[in-house]
Design an enzyme around this catalytic site. Structure first.
Site, mmCIF file in Angstrom:
data_model
loop_
_atom_site.group_PDB
_atom_site.id
_atom_site.type_symbol
_atom_site.label_atom_id
_atom_site.label_comp_id
_atom_site.label_asym_id
_atom_site.label_seq_id
_atom_site.Cartn_x
_atom_site.Cartn_y
_atom_site.Cartn_z
ATOM 1 N N CYS A 29 0.854 -1.194 0.000
ATOM 2 C CA CYS A 29 0.000 0.000 0.000
ATOM 3 C C CYS A 29 0.892 1.246 0.000
ATOM 4 O O CYS A 29 1.434 1.626 1.041
ATOM 5 C CB CYS A 29 -0.917 -0.021 1.220
ATOM 6 S SG CYS A 29 -1.864 1.498 1.456
ATOM 7 N N CYS A 32 -0.221 4.070 2.302
ATOM 8 C CA CYS A 32 0.091 3.724 3.701
ATOM 9 C C CYS A 32 1.528 4.099 4.034
ATOM 10 O O CYS A 32 1.806 4.710 5.067
ATOM 11 C CB CYS A 32 -0.089 2.224 3.940
ATOM 12 S SG CYS A 32 -1.741 1.594 3.684
#
Length: 106
Positions: A29, A32
């Site tokens: 991700c 993230c």
């Protein structure tokens, strides 16, 4: 920030006194990973008011699903073991929205 897994999630989050924020993230991700320095700065700034934890969903998929985390990044605030507020998605999870989530729940 405390690293969570299936062994310590219940004790550190669900049985914790006071507010706990959990950063659900994944190794693939990119949003993230981009947020991580800001989240760590916020953790340092608000560590006296809230417990900060992170959970790698790549390594703890079942645990993430049990918490109904369907997308990343996701930030969930728990109080006394109950989920009280959640934000998710790259568009919703910005340093400002995360800080607002913290401020609303301390």
């Amino acid at each position: 920030m405390l690293e969570l897994n299936k062994e310590n999630f219940d004790q550190e989050v669900l049985q914790a006194a006071g507010p706990v924020i959990v950063d659900f993230w994944g190794t693939k991700c990119e949003p993230c990973k981009a947020l991580m320095p800001d989240v760590e700065r916020l953790a340092e700034q608000y560590k006296d008011k809230m417990k900060f934890c992170k959970l790698n969903t790549t390594e703890n998929r079942r645990l993430a699903i049990s918490q109904k985390v369907m997308g990343l990044p996701t930030f969930i605030v728990y109080k006394n073991g109950e989920k009280v507020k959640e934000i998710s998605g790259a568009d919703n999870c910005t340093p400002d929205t995360i800080e607002n989530l913290i401020k609303e729940n301390i």
